[in-house]
Write a protein that holds these residues in place. Structure first.
Motif, short mmCIF file in Angstrom:
data_model
loop_
_atom_site.label_atom_id
_atom_site.label_comp_id
_atom_site.label_asym_id
_atom_site.label_seq_id
_atom_site.Cartn_x
_atom_site.Cartn_y
_atom_site.Cartn_z
N SER A 1 -1.28 -0.64 9.45
CA SER A 1 -1.68 0.02 8.20
C SER A 1 -1.18 1.46 8.15
CB SER A 1 -3.20 -0.04 8.00
OG SER A 1 -3.87 0.59 9.06
N ASP A 2 -1.22 2.16 9.29
CA ASP A 2 -0.72 3.55 9.33
C ASP A 2 0.80 3.60 9.12
OD1 ASP A 2 -3.29 4.44 9.81
OD2 ASP A 2 -2.99 4.73 11.97
N VAL A 3 1.50 2.67 9.77
CA VAL A 3 2.96 2.62 9.64
C VAL A 3 3.35 2.38 8.18
CG1 VAL A 3 5.05 1.30 10.24
CG2 VAL A 3 3.38 1.87 12.01
N LEU A 4 2.75 1.38 7.56
CA LEU A 4 3.08 1.05 6.17
C LEU A 4 2.72 2.19 5.23
CD1 LEU A 4 1.99 -2.71 6.04
CD2 LEU A 4 4.33 -1.80 6.06
N SER A 5 1.54 2.75 5.38
CA SER A 5 1.11 3.86 4.51
C SER A 5 2.03 5.06 4.62
CB SER A 5 -0.32 4.29 4.86
OG SER A 5 -1.22 3.28 4.55
N SER A 6 2.39 5.42 5.85
CA SER A 6 3.24 6.61 6.02
C SER A 6 4.66 6.37 5.53
CB SER A 6 3.23 7.07 7.47
OG SER A 6 3.90 6.16 8.30
N GLN A 7 5.21 5.17 5.77
CA GLN A 7 6.60 4.93 5.35
C GLN A 7 6.73 4.69 3.86
OE1 GLN A 7 9.08 2.33 7.65
NE2 GLN A 7 8.18 2.97 9.57
N LEU A 8 5.69 4.14 3.24
CA LEU A 8 5.78 3.81 1.81
C LEU A 8 5.04 4.80 0.91
CD1 LEU A 8 5.41 -0.06 2.09
CD2 LEU A 8 7.50 1.27 1.80
N HIS A 9 4.35 5.75 1.52
CA HIS A 9 3.65 6.81 0.78
C HIS A 9 2.65 6.25 -0.23
CE1 HIS A 9 6.60 9.30 2.75
NE2 HIS A 9 7.56 8.61 2.17
N HIS A 10 1.92 5.22 0.20
CA HIS A 10 0.86 4.63 -0.62
C HIS A 10 -0.33 4.36 0.29
CE1 HIS A 10 2.87 3.88 -4.46
NE2 HIS A 10 3.92 3.44 -3.80
N ASP A 11 -1.51 4.36 -0.30
CA ASP A 11 -2.72 3.99 0.41
C ASP A 11 -2.60 2.54 0.87
OD1 ASP A 11 -5.64 4.40 1.07
OD2 ASP A 11 -5.80 2.75 -0.39
N TYR A 12 -3.07 2.23 2.08
CA TYR A 12 -2.94 0.88 2.60
C TYR A 12 -3.69 -0.14 1.74
CZ TYR A 12 -2.95 -3.19 5.59
OH TYR A 12 -2.79 -4.47 6.05
N ASN A 13 -4.84 0.23 1.21
CA ASN A 13 -5.59 -0.72 0.37
C ASN A 13 -4.76 -1.14 -0.85
OD1 ASN A 13 -7.86 -0.86 1.98
ND2 ASN A 13 -8.84 0.88 0.97
#
Length: 187
Positions: free
Chosen positions: A94-106
């Motif tokens: 969730s941290d990787v996706l949020s940081s790379q895509l600049h969106h909240d994981y939810n």
């Protein structure tokens, strides 16, 4: 410059094929990675149609809408994490996706589930199981080495997850060595 987003690019061979086809069309690629191509200039709608015409028969397609681009980026990040990085460090997906895509994981999780009909976590597990299958077929690593390489907390956790997804134990899968692997773009 122009950026094209392309669905179903899952490996280095895909990158080579797309690069080759764009070269044939006379388009100058500045940068290419899974799911994304940066061209040196804006392209016309006619050129875009030509790109689509050559890519579709090869199993790729251009993505125009924002949601589909985000979904494809999520898939490409997961594929890269599981299949192309020998990363022994514990990574929080969730941290990787949020940081790379600049969106909240939810937001990412809800969007992925809505569009794909499965969760990000299930997709991630499916990719990990496919990688386990690949490594079992290569027969170069022990199950404990595979568990370590793919950041499983234990061999028994890997075995349980593998059996839940495939219906087989890793040792039985290794014995039969039939080609039970699925292409990455069909997961």
């Amino acid at each position: 410059m122009s950026t094209l987003f392309i669905k179903n690019m899952v490996c280095n061979r895909c990158i080579m094929v797309v690069q080759n086809e764009l070269d044939k069309l006379g388009l100058n690629v500045k940068k290419i990675k899974l799911g994304e191509v940066v061209l040196d200039k804006e392209i016309t709608s006619e050129e875009k149609n030509n790109v689509d015409k050559v890519l579709i028969p090869l199993g790729f397609e251009l993505i125009d809408d924002k949601k589909s681009r985000i979904i494809e980026k999520i898939k490409n990040i997961i594929i890269d994490l599981v299949h192309h990085q020998d990363n022994h460090a514990k990574t929080n997906l969730s941290d990787v996706l949020s940081s790379q895509l600049h969106h909240d994981y939810n937001y990412l999780s809800n969007l992925f589930s809505e569009v794909e009909g499965t969760t990000i976590e299930k997709y991630f597990i499916a990719q990990k199981v496919e990688k386990v299958k690949e490594l079992l077929v290569y027969d170069e690593l022990s199950l404990s080495e595979i568990a370590f390489r793919l950041n499983y907390s234990s061999v028994s956790y890997l075995s349980n997850q593998f059996k839940k997804v495939t219906g087989l134990t890793p040792s039985y899968f290794k014995q039969i060595k039939e080609d039970k692997r699925k292409p990455l773009d069909s997961l």
